[in-house]
Design a protein around this motif. Structure first.
Motif, PDB file in Angstrom:
ATOM      1  N   ASP A 126       0.842  -1.184   0.000  1.00 20.48           N
ATOM      2  CA  ASP A 126       0.000   0.000   0.000  1.00 20.48           C
ATOM      3  C   ASP A 126       0.884   1.243   0.000  1.00 20.48           C
ATOM      4  O   ASP A 126       1.707   1.427   0.911  1.00 20.48           O
ATOM      5  CB  ASP A 126      -0.879  -0.013   1.251  1.00 20.48           C
ATOM      6  N   ASP A 129       1.714   3.300   3.112  1.00 22.22           N
ATOM      7  CA  ASP A 129       2.670   2.830   4.112  1.00 22.22           C
ATOM      8  C   ASP A 129       4.100   3.294   3.835  1.00 22.22           C
ATOM      9  O   ASP A 129       5.038   2.825   4.486  1.00 22.22           O
ATOM     10  CB  ASP A 129       2.664   1.298   4.176  1.00 22.22           C
ATOM     11  N   GLN A 374       5.373  -1.365   9.219  1.00 29.85           N
ATOM     12  CA  GLN A 374       4.267  -0.730   8.502  1.00 29.85           C
ATOM     13  C   GLN A 374       2.986  -0.789   9.315  1.00 29.85           C
ATOM     14  O   GLN A 374       2.249   0.206   9.412  1.00 29.85           O
ATOM     15  CB  GLN A 374       4.072  -1.402   7.149  1.00 29.85           C
ATOM     16  N   ASP A 375       2.702  -1.941   9.896  1.00 26.99           N
ATOM     17  CA  ASP A 375       1.462  -2.123  10.645  1.00 26.99           C
ATOM     18  C   ASP A 375       1.403  -1.210  11.862  1.00 26.99           C
ATOM     19  O   ASP A 375       0.371  -0.611  12.168  1.00 26.99           O
ATOM     20  CB  ASP A 375       1.337  -3.591  11.055  1.00 26.99           C
ATOM     21  N   ARG A 378       1.057   2.530  10.837  1.00 18.48           N
ATOM     22  CA  ARG A 378      -0.152   2.830  10.068  1.00 18.48           C
ATOM     23  C   ARG A 378      -1.167   3.583  10.927  1.00 18.48           C
ATOM     24  O   ARG A 378      -1.873   4.483  10.436  1.00 18.48           O
ATOM     25  CB  ARG A 378      -0.754   1.523   9.549  1.00 18.48           C
ATOM     26  N   ARG A 381       0.400   7.655  11.959  1.00 15.86           N
ATOM     27  CA  ARG A 381       0.856   8.695  11.026  1.00 15.86           C
ATOM     28  C   ARG A 381       0.115  10.015  11.208  1.00 15.86           C
ATOM     29  O   ARG A 381       0.682  11.085  11.037  1.00 15.86           O
ATOM     30  CB  ARG A 381       0.708   8.207   9.583  1.00 15.86           C
TER      31      ARG A 381
END
Length: 394
Positions: A126, A129, A374-375, A378, A381
């Motif tokens: 994605d 990310d 990334q998780d 997420r 941000r």
């Protein structure tokens, strides 16, 4: 050196590579007890095979070219040369992420995670990310080294990182680190909590066993047993740390004079002490040799060892207080951090255990590390600084 970052490119003279090859050819090998295997230290035959590959099969120029494919810079901060990689994402709204390696690593460890983190769209992920990546070499390490004065411990390094991010124009950013980087990353959040949206660490140091007697009493019975087991495990594997944290200059002479000696000294962490018994994912031999070759060519193995000495006073002061910044811990196979100990110095909002990989997650399980980073970020941000966003805790 100037206050403005200057472009940097690795370009090792051929004469230095010839000198390395000649030194490898002239290695004076010690004897080894019959049947000792790895019980006394690095096994001689295993090491000889790796040295033979270093001499006849390993291609430094290919590794040099791969590293030079990433934009690199140097800058002077607090009187010290700092080398860093700065890879801007093609996604304009990417979040800045500063990542910090540990010992005996270099930024070369990050090669497999830079693309997926900076350009997830190109790697089937994605684009939301995406990160702009800033990866500094620790003071005294590799192309940042050597250090020029005393005092380059965790706090001073974290303050240098904060200054680096300011000079690059990043006011709000994410932080990640492993090994020594797992200590520097939370410290950066203590230095500038108003700027750090979250901290992600792997190979979390100083959270596997108590640093004071009362800490053991705070643990549950299962965690207490784990902590005591960790202490016994560490006793048999911490010789390198005791030497570097007390007499780094003494070992520097050997590390700076013998490439095989330097390889053996750095090797035990990379092979988990006995590669014939470990369950960790093996580290590719090119990755091992690239790290060692960088230290050899820059003459910074001794300078890097000084970090262990410099953090001594900081450790004696006890655990620092949590920064209040949301922190994620990824425990890979072989990592031994205990959550209740980690929470003494960190606001832990996420904890994950993985049954594969190893201490060098960027090398041993880059896919898991990328996904975990990334998780976690997420949900952070767009969250207010210093708060845990929905989906960022567990």
């Amino acid at each position: 050196m100037t206050s403005a970052p200057q472009p940097f490119r690795i370009d090792v003279p051929e004469a230095e590579l010839r000198d390395l090859a000649e030194r490898l050819d002239r290695t004076r090998w010690p004897d080894e007890l019959p049947g000792a295997g790895w019980s006394y230290g690095v096994n001689r035959e295993w090491l000889r095979d790796l040295v033979d590959y270093w001499r006849t099969g390993y291609d430094w120029r290919a590794q040099e070219a791969a590293l030079n494919a990433y934009p690199q810079f140097t800058v002077e901060i607090d009187g010290q040369n700092i080398h860093f990689l700065h890879l801007r994402s093609p996604e304009p709204d990417a979040t800045p992420l500063i990542i910090t390696h540990g010992w005996p690593s270099t930024i070369a460890d990050f090669s497999a995670i830079l693309g997926p983190l900076s350009d997830p769209r190109a790697h089937g992920g994605d684009p939301a990310d995406a990160f702009h990546i800033i990866a500094p070499s620790l003071p005294g390490y590799a192309f940042s080294g050597p250090t020029r004065e005393q005092g380059w411990g965790v706090n001073r390094t974290a303050r240098a990182w904060a200054e680096l991010m300011s000079r690059l124009g990043y006011e709000r950013y994410a932080v990640q680190g492993g090994d020594f980087g797992s200590v520097i990353a939370p410290e950066l959040a203590r230095v500038v909590p108003e700027r750090v949206i979250g901290v992600h660490v792997n190979a979390l140091a100083f959270a596997a066993s108590p640093m004071a007697p009362d800490e053991l009493e705070r643990l549950s019975e299962p965690d207490r047993e784990t902590a005591l087991s960790n202490e016994r495990w560490w006793y048999g594997r911490s010789g390198y740390m005791h030497e570097m944290s007390t007499r780094p200059q003494t070992i520097a002479y050997a590390l700076n004079d013998s490439p095989v000696g330097q390889l053996a000294w750095n090797l035990e962490w990379f092979v988990d002490y006995d590669p014939t018994q470990t369950k960790q994912t093996p580290v590719d031999r090119d990755a091992i040799l690239t790290n060692v070759t960088i230290f050899w060519l820059t003459g910074t193995a001794g300078s890097a060892a000084r970090l262990y000495f410099e953090v001594g006073p900081e450790l004696q002061a006890g655990r620092p207080a949590p920064s209040g910044v949301p922190t994620a811990v990824a425990n890979f196979l072989g990592d031994q951090a205990i959550r209740d100990l980690a929470q003494l110095s960190n606001k832990v909002t996420r904890w994950r255990n993985y049954d594969r990989g190893g201490h060098f997650a960027a090398l041993q399980a880059p896919d898991l590390l990328v996904a975990d980073v990334q998780d976690f970020f997420r949900g952070l941000r767009t969250a207010p600084l210093g708060t845990a966003a929905a989906g960022a805790s567990s």
